[in-house]
Design a protein around this motif. Sequence first.
Motif, PDB file in Angstrom:
ATOM      1  N   PRO A  29       0.807  -1.230   0.000  1.00 51.53           N
ATOM      2  CA  PRO A  29       0.000   0.000   0.000  1.00 51.53           C
ATOM      3  C   PRO A  29       0.838   1.276   0.000  1.00 51.53           C
ATOM      4  CG  PRO A  29      -0.919  -1.593   1.521  1.00 51.53           C
ATOM      5  CD  PRO A  29       0.388  -2.155   1.055  1.00 51.53           C
ATOM      6  N   TRP A  46       0.234   4.060  -2.961  1.00 56.24           N
ATOM      7  CA  TRP A  46      -0.056   5.467  -2.675  1.00 56.24           C
ATOM      8  C   TRP A  46       1.185   6.100  -2.058  1.00 56.24           C
ATOM      9  CZ3 TRP A  46      -3.994   1.850  -1.086  1.00 56.24           C
ATOM     10  CH2 TRP A  46      -5.135   1.888  -1.870  1.00 56.24           C
ATOM     11  N   THR A  98      -4.601  10.144   0.105  1.00 57.59           N
ATOM     12  CA  THR A  98      -5.324   9.249  -0.794  1.00 57.59           C
ATOM     13  C   THR A  98      -6.654   9.843  -1.190  1.00 57.59           C
ATOM     14  OG1 THR A  98      -4.290   7.393   0.346  1.00 57.59           O
ATOM     15  CG2 THR A  98      -6.141   6.887  -1.084  1.00 57.59           C
ATOM     16  N   VAL A 139      -5.664  -2.280   0.372  1.00 58.85           N
ATOM     17  CA  VAL A 139      -6.333  -2.230  -0.921  1.00 58.85           C
ATOM     18  C   VAL A 139      -7.799  -2.620  -0.777  1.00 58.85           C
ATOM     19  CG1 VAL A 139      -6.365  -3.212  -3.255  1.00 58.85           C
ATOM     20  CG2 VAL A 139      -4.184  -2.656  -2.173  1.00 58.85           C
ATOM     21  N   PHE A 161      -9.989   0.259   0.393  1.00 60.74           N
ATOM     22  CA  PHE A 161     -10.198   1.202  -0.713  1.00 60.74           C
ATOM     23  C   PHE A 161     -11.240   0.656  -1.686  1.00 60.74           C
ATOM     24  CE2 PHE A 161      -9.185   2.557  -5.039  1.00 60.74           C
ATOM     25  CZ  PHE A 161      -9.171   3.938  -4.901  1.00 60.74           C
ATOM     26  N   THR A 162     -11.141  -0.618  -2.034  1.00 55.69           N
ATOM     27  CA  THR A 162     -12.073  -1.219  -2.985  1.00 55.69           C
ATOM     28  C   THR A 162     -13.493  -1.244  -2.422  1.00 55.69           C
ATOM     29  OG1 THR A 162     -10.265  -2.586  -3.853  1.00 55.69           O
ATOM     30  CG2 THR A 162     -12.518  -3.253  -4.383  1.00 55.69           C
ATOM     31  N   GLN A 203      -9.194   2.352  -9.715  1.00 56.14           N
ATOM     32  CA  GLN A 203      -8.284   1.271  -9.360  1.00 56.14           C
ATOM     33  C   GLN A 203      -7.492   1.635  -8.112  1.00 56.14           C
ATOM     34  OE1 GLN A 203      -5.797   0.570 -12.769  1.00 56.14           O
ATOM     35  NE2 GLN A 203      -7.516   0.167 -14.152  1.00 56.14           N
ATOM     36  N   PRO A 204      -6.975   0.634  -7.389  1.00 58.26           N
ATOM     37  CA  PRO A 204      -6.081   0.934  -6.262  1.00 58.26           C
ATOM     38  C   PRO A 204      -4.875   1.736  -6.728  1.00 58.26           C
ATOM     39  CG  PRO A 204      -6.795  -1.332  -6.177  1.00 58.26           C
ATOM     40  CD  PRO A 204      -7.268  -0.809  -7.494  1.00 58.26           C
TER      41      PRO A 204
END
Length: 397
Positions: A173, A177, A253, A328, A331-332, A351-352
């Motif tokens: 991660p 990011w 993010t 991830v 986030f998804t 997308q990530p």
Amino acid sequence: MKQQPPSQRIGYFPQQEQPAPQTPPPRRRAQRNPEQAAEPQRPAPRQPASPYADVQRPASQYATPQRPTRTARSAAQQPRTAHRKPPLRIPARLIMLIVCAGVFVTCSFLLVRYFSNIIISRQASQQLEEVYSAAMQNTEVPAAPSSPTPTPEAVQAAAVPLPAALPEPAPSPSEIWPAHYPSNPSLRVSSVFYELQRQNPDIVGWLKIDGVLEEAVVQRDNSYYLTHNALKQRSVTGALFLDESCDLKKVPTQMLIHGHNMKEGAMFGSLKKYKVKDASFYRAHPFIDFNTVYENGRYVIFAVAEVDLRYGKHDYLPFWRDVRFSTVDSFTDYVNKARSLSHYRCNVDVQPGDRLLTLSTCTGTDDNKRLLVMARKLRDGEDALQLNMSILSTDDR
């Protein structure tokens, strides 16, 4: 010659000798009351003296008149009650007229103050817009470096086939990011914001949606700019402000911007057009430009949703919680939940590794709900044709 007493005189009659009148003591004048005070007694007519009456006078003629008792005086001094005026009664219509007039004056004052705040905020926005436009025109954009002319050795080396690359391991991660801006690792402040920060040091960004809104974005805390505009003038319109948890020195993010939903369209009042109009409005205004003190960015909208702030509701979405996603999967899940609540069926992929921009405002109907316009940053080298096809294929649910 010795004088004989009157009773022994010859020919004496008591009627011929009148006694000296005695003056009665003065009486206190009592306040007359037509109901309670007694009518004053008139003196009885004097009877003629009778020759056969007794010499001795009756005691009543020499008696001192008695003063009225305290009870009689208090009764005589009581205020008049028969002619007392009734209390003043205001008609009900007059009371209603006074109340309506007070309500009218109060509403007029609040309305005048509201529109005066709107005018002041628009003047402040126009002033900052002029400063921003002048700064953008004076800023020199560096020319793109020209590609060097390839040498024959480079052409020959390029013709040699290279071995197949090994599969790379899944990035972490922190690698997806990054914490630093690739184009500005030293955090150099853009020269455009020098002039803006002279007007207000809290200005950290500039937000623009073509044909919808263009405003400065400030950052201080999550309460001050609810009641002050971008020039720190007190106003009911407030200003657009970046959430206090968002630290621009570390690449966030998700960037969250708050603003009031004004009925006249000020601040985030124009965002309701994404809700009340159909997908054609979204297709005409899909992009958001948000330039900060450290970078310029262009974002594409992928969801427009009404969410609830109360945990347990079916449309609950904690959009304020994650400035930087730790995994991830989180986030998804966040993106998928936003897509499921969106008013549009948008085909723009997320997308990530994509950075998000969320605009938040109240819905105007429920204090526990917020209207969100969510976008993600355009990727470097992204296919513009494919992106436009995804935007044009968006339709209503």
